[in-house]
Design an enzyme around this catalytic site. Sequence first.
Site, short mmCIF file in Angstrom:
data_model
loop_
_atom_site.label_atom_id
_atom_site.label_comp_id
_atom_site.label_asym_id
_atom_site.label_seq_id
_atom_site.Cartn_x
_atom_site.Cartn_y
_atom_site.Cartn_z
N PHE A 141 0.86 -1.19 0.00
CA PHE A 141 0.00 0.00 0.00
C PHE A 141 0.89 1.23 0.00
O PHE A 141 2.05 1.17 0.43
CB PHE A 141 -0.91 0.00 1.23
CG PHE A 141 -2.37 -0.08 0.91
CD1 PHE A 141 -3.18 1.05 1.01
CD2 PHE A 141 -2.94 -1.27 0.50
CE1 PHE A 141 -4.53 0.98 0.71
CE2 PHE A 141 -4.28 -1.35 0.21
CZ PHE A 141 -5.09 -0.22 0.31
N HIS A 187 -8.36 11.33 -1.95
CA HIS A 187 -7.87 10.04 -2.46
C HIS A 187 -7.68 10.18 -3.97
O HIS A 187 -8.55 10.69 -4.67
CB HIS A 187 -8.89 8.94 -2.16
CG HIS A 187 -8.34 7.56 -2.33
ND1 HIS A 187 -8.02 7.04 -3.57
CD2 HIS A 187 -8.04 6.59 -1.44
CE1 HIS A 187 -7.56 5.80 -3.42
NE2 HIS A 187 -7.57 5.52 -2.13
N LEU A 246 -14.88 5.19 -4.49
CA LEU A 246 -13.46 4.91 -4.31
C LEU A 246 -13.00 3.68 -5.10
O LEU A 246 -13.66 2.65 -5.11
CB LEU A 246 -13.18 4.68 -2.82
CG LEU A 246 -11.76 4.98 -2.36
CD1 LEU A 246 -11.43 6.43 -2.58
CD2 LEU A 246 -11.63 4.63 -0.89
N GLU A 249 -6.65 1.74 -3.17
CA GLU A 249 -5.21 1.74 -3.42
C GLU A 249 -4.69 0.31 -3.65
O GLU A 249 -3.61 0.12 -4.21
CB GLU A 249 -4.53 2.35 -2.19
CG GLU A 249 -3.22 3.01 -2.44
CD GLU A 249 -2.90 3.95 -1.30
OE1 GLU A 249 -1.87 3.74 -0.65
OE2 GLU A 249 -3.68 4.89 -1.07
N ARG A 293 -0.76 9.54 -0.62
CA ARG A 293 -1.92 9.98 -1.40
C ARG A 293 -1.88 11.45 -1.78
O ARG A 293 -2.37 11.82 -2.86
CB ARG A 293 -3.19 9.69 -0.60
CG ARG A 293 -3.48 8.20 -0.50
CD ARG A 293 -4.61 7.90 0.45
NE ARG A 293 -4.91 6.48 0.42
CZ ARG A 293 -5.84 5.90 1.19
NH1 ARG A 293 -6.53 6.64 2.05
NH2 ARG A 293 -6.07 4.61 1.10
#
Length: 587
Positions: free
Chosen positions: A122, A244, A254, A257, A288
């Site tokens: 991530f 984001h 969304l 990620e 981000r």
Amino acid sequence: MGVPAGVVPHEYDAVIVGAGGAGLYAALRASGRVRTAVLSKVHPLRSHTGAAQGGIGAALGNVEEDRPEWHAFDTVKGGDYLADQSAALILAEGAVEAVVDLERRGLPFNRTPDGRIDQRRFGGHTRNFGEAAVRRSCYAGDRTGRMILQTLYQQCVRNEVAFFDEFHVLDVILDGQTCSGVVAVALATGALHLFRARAVLVATGGFGRMYGVTSNAFASTGDGPAMLARRGVPLEDLEFFQFHPTGLRGLGILITEAVRGEGGVLRNGAGERFMERYSPSLLDLAPRDIVSRAIVTEIREGRGFPGQGTSGDYVVLDATGLGKAVLEAKLPDITGFCRTYLGIDPAAAPIPVLPTAHYAMGGVPTDDLGRVVPGTPGEPYQGLYAAGECACVSVHGANRLGTNSLVDLVVFGRRAGDHMAAFAAGSDQARISTGDLEPARERIGRLRPCRGLPGPTPQTLRERMERLMTDKVGIIRRGPDLAEAVDELEEIRREWLGLRPRDAAAAFNVERLEILELGNLLDLSLLTAASALGRTESRGAHAREDYPSRDDDRWLRHTLARLEGDVLSMAFRPVDLSRWTPAPRTY
């Protein structure tokens, strides 16, 4: 306990406002020791924690070597050194314990071939203090938040937690710095309810609905922080609001990620992997704020895909290289979203994306036990707690790393639940007078129905607020724009005072609820814009074109914004720098 006629009384040891991950974990821990109730505007399984997709970070080291200290360092560095470092270490160490506890309670994590919890990469998470990316995110497909909600809710039911669903909290009862309960309206009847308690936890989530395009649920209207702000509690670091980088274009839904963690790549209109220009080492998995500004820069400089009609230019997230099998196995919800909302199969075509308003790094100031603090030096409030996105410990600093939202919920939700249970078990019930209910009765009583009232509607004021926040308090900011936003938000707040519902129904009066929620959002919008105007530097998610550099000499400190009526004031407190010295943030 004497209460006015028409007010329904309740009495518990611990009352928790909000049924997301933080609220449910606190309720689970408290319910083992004291009588516990949870109030929620929606059913617990509809709480916004369920929208968290990609995973929860914990240095388990199941796939490759990892350590909590590395996780804490990434949290501090990713937050541009505004995170309090002792709290960041508590976050990282507590994550390991919390994830193991969730697994034992039945959370169905994805597994490695040898049966351990699987982990993936991530953004911003590294090994050995920034050496290279590390697999730290524990996940349940791309529905990790939903699995956390279901696991905790089932355990709370088992522990006989009392749930009051579809209750909107109006006010907290404070006598000086001692909390003794909350006042709420039951949406199903319109009746006021008084919940007397030895300890109260506010866990109402975020307030992304102040922006026009957001990943936040419609219920994310900042009810808890706004309620406490009206009671004189300062709010910390509101200028830091995260966008984001990968929301579905025009919708804000969304795209986790985890798509990039599995190998997805951001591309501009020329097909270039443009993150090579902005973050040569972490590329698409940079923090981000860096990725969001890179996308905006690509579009500003004419390298985006051209939009059609009213839609602006955009970039794409290319997941075609992952293959259908990986997408269906590890990212099934995302695959379904793309097919449903865009008519795109991500295994065959890139996904159009733009940054979307996502997460508030700031909120109600707390210590690492969840106790609400005055911000400046002083004793914590007695019996008043906050946890989750509405709170500011501060572990996210100027920019939250992916997966750390769920970490924050479970670590500090658990800690707050443990402390409030011990506090409630050892304290007496405070006395409540009729006068304590007056602010809530006045707030709801003002909204008597009135048909044909001239002037703006809730919808027109909401749209003005959303445009202002999006255009002038967004990803890239300028002083004159922020000043204009403050002035116009003050005007919109004055106009809000004239709003009245046209619907006379007592039960499920949606228009009345909308007015109450809009009032909360306007207060938080004004505090956010004013905090952003005051911080004359760029740090993390707060990017000022007129002050493009980070200024540690003047601004290595937390903002505390207070709103008393129409009067704004600012104070500051130092950042905990006990472990790592601030350094340039390079990726």
